[in-house]
Design an enzyme around this catalytic site. Structure first.
Site, PDB file in Angstrom:
ATOM      1  N   SER A 282     -15.281 -15.077   4.548  1.00 52.99           N
ATOM      2  CA  SER A 282     -15.199 -15.854   5.782  1.00 52.99           C
ATOM      3  C   SER A 282     -15.741 -17.253   5.528  1.00 52.99           C
ATOM      4  CB  SER A 282     -16.025 -15.177   6.881  1.00 52.99           C
ATOM      5  OG  SER A 282     -16.114 -15.983   8.035  1.00 52.99           O
TER       6      SER A 282
ATOM      7  N   TYR B 118     -24.136 -11.739  10.409  1.00 54.50           N
ATOM      8  CA  TYR B 118     -22.762 -11.749   9.916  1.00 54.50           C
ATOM      9  C   TYR B 118     -22.607 -12.758   8.781  1.00 54.50           C
ATOM     10  CZ  TYR B 118     -17.669 -12.259   9.849  1.00 54.50           C
ATOM     11  OH  TYR B 118     -16.354 -12.318   9.457  1.00 54.50           O
TER      12      TYR B 118
END
Length: 264
Positions: free
Chosen positions: A144, A157
């Site tokens: 990501s 995250y």
């Protein structure tokens, strides 16, 4: 259309929806045989029926929760017994929960690391001996942009995706002499059901909806680079430019970007 994937064997985790399902469809269209893994067997079964009828390729499906290393070992052992080779592994399974650090729940912390990091490593470790022995292959890890730019409300995250990038970069160097490619995929926000869990209040999606990537677009970028020595796929380009600026001028970037980051 390239025939590079024709008759190749591709394993995809988190394949029942979103970019996982989109990648599966594109791979099948290009003649690849698939092993699709996800927690929802019913969705996998529907996808298998659709892909086999449309593209006449072999699609095997297995229920798998990658957060369980025992399940990973059992399922992959069964899969590998039935395969002559593994050409591509796409580690796509993952999830996030967006909360400020003081509100983050311990179970969510453990869960995200179990799926996004340990699960990814466990799946990879199962196919590595096969790829090293056959002297070819491709590991693709869906990371990501959060692994490059840490933002408020995504501390845990982001930490998991930083870990994925560290692992991926090390793995790439380890496998270079074995002719096994290793690619990190770093997308920005994608228009999938990821945010039904990650963004409970819906404020983040509302604020960034105009910037969100279509899963089909991300999937095509990934499938187009399969079995090529691509180091990273960074989407969208302007967001990746931001990560470069962040690396060079972190203090300035954090100060100027504070208002935008806090839109989560």
């Amino acid at each position: 259309m390239s025939d590079r994937l024709k008759n190749k064997t591709i394993i995809i985790t988190g394949a029942s929806a979103g970019i996982g399902a989109s990648m599966a469809s594109l791979c099948a269209e290009r003649g690849a045989n698939l092993v699709l893994l996800a927690r929802s067997y019913e969705k996998l079964l529907s996808l298998k029926t659709d892909l086999e009828s449309r593209f006449h390729v072999k699609v095997d499906i297995h229920k798998l929760d990658v957060s369980s290393t025992d399940e990973v070992q059992a399922v992959f052992s069964k899969v590998l017994e039935q395969l002559d080779r593994v050409d591509v592994l796409v580690n796509n399974a993952g999830y996030g929960v967006f909360r400020e650090a003081h509100e983050a729940k311990i179970d969510d912390m453990k869960g995200m690391f179990a799926v996004n990091v340990v699960g990814l490593m466990a799946c990879t470790s199962m196919v590595l001996p096969v790829m090293r022995q056959q002297g070819s292959g491709h590991i693709i890890n869906i990371a990501s942009q959060a692994g490059k730019i840490a933002t408020p409300k995504s501390s845990v995250y982001s930490a998991t995706k930083h870990a994925v990038l560290g692992y991926t970069n090390s793995l790439r160097m380890e496998l270079s002499s074995h002719r096994v490619f290793v690619t990190a995929v770093n997308p920005g926000p994608i228009e999938t059901n990821f945010f039904t869990i990650a963004d409970e209040k819906g404020t983040y999606v509302k604020n960034v909806k105009r910037f969100m990537l279509k899963p089909e677009y991300v999937a095509k970028k990934v499938v187009d680079t399969m079995l090529t020595p691509t180091r990273e796929i960074n989407l969208p380009g302007w967001m990746n430019a931001g990560s470069i600026v962040y690396t060079l001028f972190p203090r300035l970037f954090e100060r100027l970007g504070r208002r935008m980051f806090n839109q989560k």
